[in-house]
Scaffold this active site. Structure first.
Site, PDB file in Angstrom:
ATOM      1  N   GLU A   9       0.875  -1.170   0.000  1.00  0.00           N
ATOM      2  CA  GLU A   9       0.000   0.000   0.000  1.00  0.00           C
ATOM      3  C   GLU A   9       0.904   1.209   0.000  1.00  0.00           C
ATOM      4  OE1 GLU A   9      -1.493   3.174   0.671  1.00  0.00           O
ATOM      5  OE2 GLU A   9      -2.030   2.597   2.711  1.00  0.00           O
TER       6      GLU A   9
ATOM      7  N   CYS B  67      -2.426   8.934   2.571  1.00  0.00           N
ATOM      8  CA  CYS B  67      -2.206   8.457   1.206  1.00  0.00           C
ATOM      9  C   CYS B  67      -3.463   8.541   0.357  1.00  0.00           C
ATOM     10  CB  CYS B  67      -1.652   7.028   1.221  1.00  0.00           C
ATOM     11  SG  CYS B  67      -2.470   5.924   2.366  1.00  0.00           S
TER      12      CYS B  67
END
Length: 435
Positions: free
Chosen positions: A232, A266
């Site tokens: 990720e 993010c």
């Protein structure tokens, strides 16, 4: 000197340094995790493991203030948001604990010849390494460790170098919840040690949340050693505004989506792509709201933003901004950086030959673009190396679905932001990762 230390980004004070694990201690930790895995997976039931994870979630909530204070101290997260992160962890642990037996139930397969039986069974693999980030030190652990321990996989958890105190607190919670030695182990390891650990045949997989550089390095080692890997990475999520009857509400959503965790998320919205007929009004209202939001003391209950997480983070963001302006971007809203406290910034005029067009700004910097059509909005949204999340705002339900279907991202949120849920999968495509 150890790489693991708590340095308060709001004051610059080094609070405490933590020693790194030795090579011998790391090998022992892997061996203990391997032995514990067989016992955990074969000698306890799903219900037993789920009950322990349920208790992990309860302990997070019981200690929410203390845990939140650590996050504020380690990386400058505003107090209210730190409390929200801890509460979300309680939801995540509870979700998997309450549904564990259903989620892990054998799935029968209808055999074509009609004779015999077959099932798909979800079983434990063995010890897994989790390489965690600094921006959500509790949430990412919950997402990774909670469900895997219920399955029966043991966990070797490497926190970010600036988050050893939160890692220590999480370790204590898992032990108090009843997990045995080796079930969950914090390892303050170097990058070289982690590479060796991934290669160890007793380790079965690795999950990393972090930068593209970190993900590439981990994936290379994992691939060379034929280990499962989940990545990720970052994101440069588009916020697409095509139509609205309430521009003020859309602007509020845009600001909230950009400034969550002081912009250090993010899956925060970072590029704002606005239809031509709404652009001027949106930009005026958006810049006004951004200008009115200032970074302040993260220990304050009403702080909307705190400092960036470190000197390095602030310097990196300043370099990106300086390069963007040197290459033609216009600063509509901005200000002077005060050490790690970064001003809210709005950029326009970013062209495709500007580095900023393809980069992720990890902080309170927003890029605003004008588009003349739905098709142009989708093309611009997809013209990025990242593909984590995205946001579509429109009053036209058919348009929302049509645009969502054409976005090259792992997640799409329609007419809402900050909508992550314990029950929702999380992940991206392209350079945002996989798995």
């Amino acid at each position: 000197m150890s790489t693991y230390a708590v340095v308060n980004p709001a004051t610059g004070e080094k609070v405490k340094e933590y020693p790194e694990i030795s090579d011998g201690e790391l090998s022992e930790a892997i061996g203990t995790a391997w032995d514990a895995h067989r016992k955990l997976a074969l000698s306890t039931s799903v219900a037993d493991r789920a009950a322990r994870i349920k208790r992990v979630g309860e302990l997070h909530l019981e200690r929410r203030e203390a845990l939140a204070e650590i996050a504020v101290r380690e990386m400058g997260k505003p107090m209210e948001q730190a409390l929200g992160e801890v509460d979300f962890c309680g939801d995540i642990y509870g979700y998997y604990a309450d549904r564990a037996e259903d989620l892990l139930e054998d799935e029968p397969i209808d055999l074509l010849d009609g004779e015999g039986t077959a099932v798909i069974r979800r079983s434990a693999m063995g010890p897994l390494i989790g390489i965690m980030p600094w921006n959500f030190p509790y949430y990412q652990v919950a997402r990774f460790a909670g469900p895997n321990l219920i399955v029966g996989n043991t966990i070797l958890l490497k926190p970010a170098p600036q988050c050893p105190e939160s890692a220590e607190a999480i370790q204590a919670i898992y032990e108090e919840a009843g997990f045995a030695e080796g079930d969950y182990r914090t390892i303050l390891a170097t990058n070289d040690q982690i590479a060796e650990a991934i290669a160890d045949p007793r380790v079965r997989g690795v999950s990393v949340t972090g930068s593209e550089r970190a993900g590439s390095a981990v994936a290379e080692v994992a691939g060379r050693n034929l280990k499962k890997v989940v990545l990720e990475m970052g994101g440069s999520d588009p916020f697409i505004l095509l139509a609205t009857q309430d521009l003020d509400e859309a602007v509020d959503s845009a600001v909230n989506a950009r400034l969550d965790n002081t912009g250090q998320s993010c899956n925060a919205a970072k590029r704002f792509i606005v239809a031509d007929d709404l652009y001027d009004d949106f930009l005026a209202k958006f810049t006004e709201r951004m200008r009115a939001t200032e970074a302040g003391d993260p220990t304050s209950d009403d702080a909307a933003m705190g400092p960036l997480s470190s000197d390095t983070a602030a310097e990196r963001l300043q370099d990106q901004l300086d390069r963007a302006v040197a290459q033609g971007a216009e600063v509509v809203v901005g200000g002077e950086r005060r050490e790690n406290f970064f001003p809210t910034t709005v950029l326009t005029g970013i062209t495709s030959d500007n580095d900023a067009y393809h980069e992720e700004f990890f902080g309170p910097v927003a890029s605003v673009y004008r588009v003349g059509s739905e098709e142009e909005a989708v093309e611009l949204a997809n013209d990025t190396p990242f593909g984590l999340g995205s946001y579509v705002f429109t009053d036209d339900a058919e348009q929302a679905q049509r645009v969502a279907n054409h976005l090259d991202t792992g997640m799409v949120f329609i007419n809402g932001v900050l909508l992550d849920g314990a029950e929702l999968p999380f992940g991206g495509v392209k350079r945002s990762g996989f798995g």
